[in-house]
Write a protein that holds these residues in place. Structure first.
Motif, PDB file in Angstrom:
ATOM      1  N   GLY A   1      26.250 -34.600   1.916  1.00 20.92           N
ATOM      2  CA  GLY A   1      26.674 -34.705   0.530  1.00 20.92           C
ATOM      3  C   GLY A   1      26.795 -33.342  -0.143  1.00 20.92           C
ATOM      4  O   GLY A   1      26.293 -32.342   0.344  1.00 20.92           O
TER       5      GLY A   1
ATOM      6  N   GLU B   1      25.848 -33.584  -6.188  1.00 16.75           N
ATOM      7  CA  GLU B   1      25.436 -34.989  -6.162  1.00 16.75           C
ATOM      8  C   GLU B   1      23.928 -35.147  -6.345  1.00 16.75           C
ATOM      9  O   GLU B   1      23.450 -36.232  -6.636  1.00 16.75           O
ATOM     10  CB  GLU B   1      25.857 -35.646  -4.844  1.00 16.75           C
ATOM     11  CG  GLU B   1      27.358 -35.746  -4.669  1.00 16.75           C
ATOM     12  CD  GLU B   1      27.737 -36.190  -3.267  1.00 16.75           C
ATOM     13  OE1 GLU B   1      26.866 -36.600  -2.482  1.00 16.75           O
ATOM     14  OE2 GLU B   1      28.948 -36.126  -2.965  1.00 16.75           O
TER      15      GLU B   1
ATOM     16  N   THR C   1      20.806 -35.863 -10.485  1.00 22.97           N
ATOM     17  CA  THR C   1      20.784 -37.265 -10.915  1.00 22.97           C
ATOM     18  C   THR C   1      20.546 -37.361 -12.428  1.00 22.97           C
ATOM     19  O   THR C   1      20.208 -36.376 -13.085  1.00 22.97           O
ATOM     20  CB  THR C   1      19.646 -38.007 -10.198  1.00 22.97           C
ATOM     21  OG1 THR C   1      18.405 -37.378 -10.588  1.00 22.97           O
ATOM     22  CG2 THR C   1      19.807 -37.935  -8.683  1.00 22.97           C
TER      23      THR C   1
END
Length: 122
Positions: free
Chosen positions: A65, A69, A72
């Motif tokens: 990823g 990402e 959060t």
């Protein structure tokens, strides 16, 4: 135990390189790795009149990823809380924004992706 220390040293090194890169792109460094109640602010920089809180995320590659990402909603709330503590403690009232800087690769071969106003808080 050494691996945690190694990871911390690697992270600090990446943050220094990130600060240098952002400085070359017009920002001025105010503080790095700033510990406040509620969290840590990777980089605090100034962009003209705006105080910029920058979250630096690094990954050697993107197999698992993209680094961005990993920022959060929970992480964003923690950063906002830390920024509010910083502003209050320093009695600052100025325009602010939250940027994210994704760093991929291993030094010296690093790619930087700078997202200005990555999320809103104020």
């Amino acid at each position: 135990m050494a691996s945690g220390t190694d990871a911390r040293a690697r992270g600090a090194h990446i943050e220094r390189l990130a600060a240098d890169w952002l400085t070359a792109h017009g920002l001025a460094l105010i503080a790095s790795n700033h510990q406040v109640k509620g969290g840590e602010l990777d980089l605090i920089m100034r962009d003209g009149e705006t105080l910029v809180f920058i979250e630096v995320r690094h990954r050697a590659d993107t197999r698992h990823g993209h680094p961005l990402e990993t920022i959060t909603a929970t992480k964003q709330r923690r950063l906002i809380r830390a920024a509010r503590f910083y502003l209050a403690r320093n009695r600052l009232s100025c325009p602010c924004r939250f940027d994210a800087l994704a760093v991929t690769g291993t030094p010296p071969a690093l790619d930087f992706e700078w997202v200005q106003s990555a999320f809103e808080a104020f």
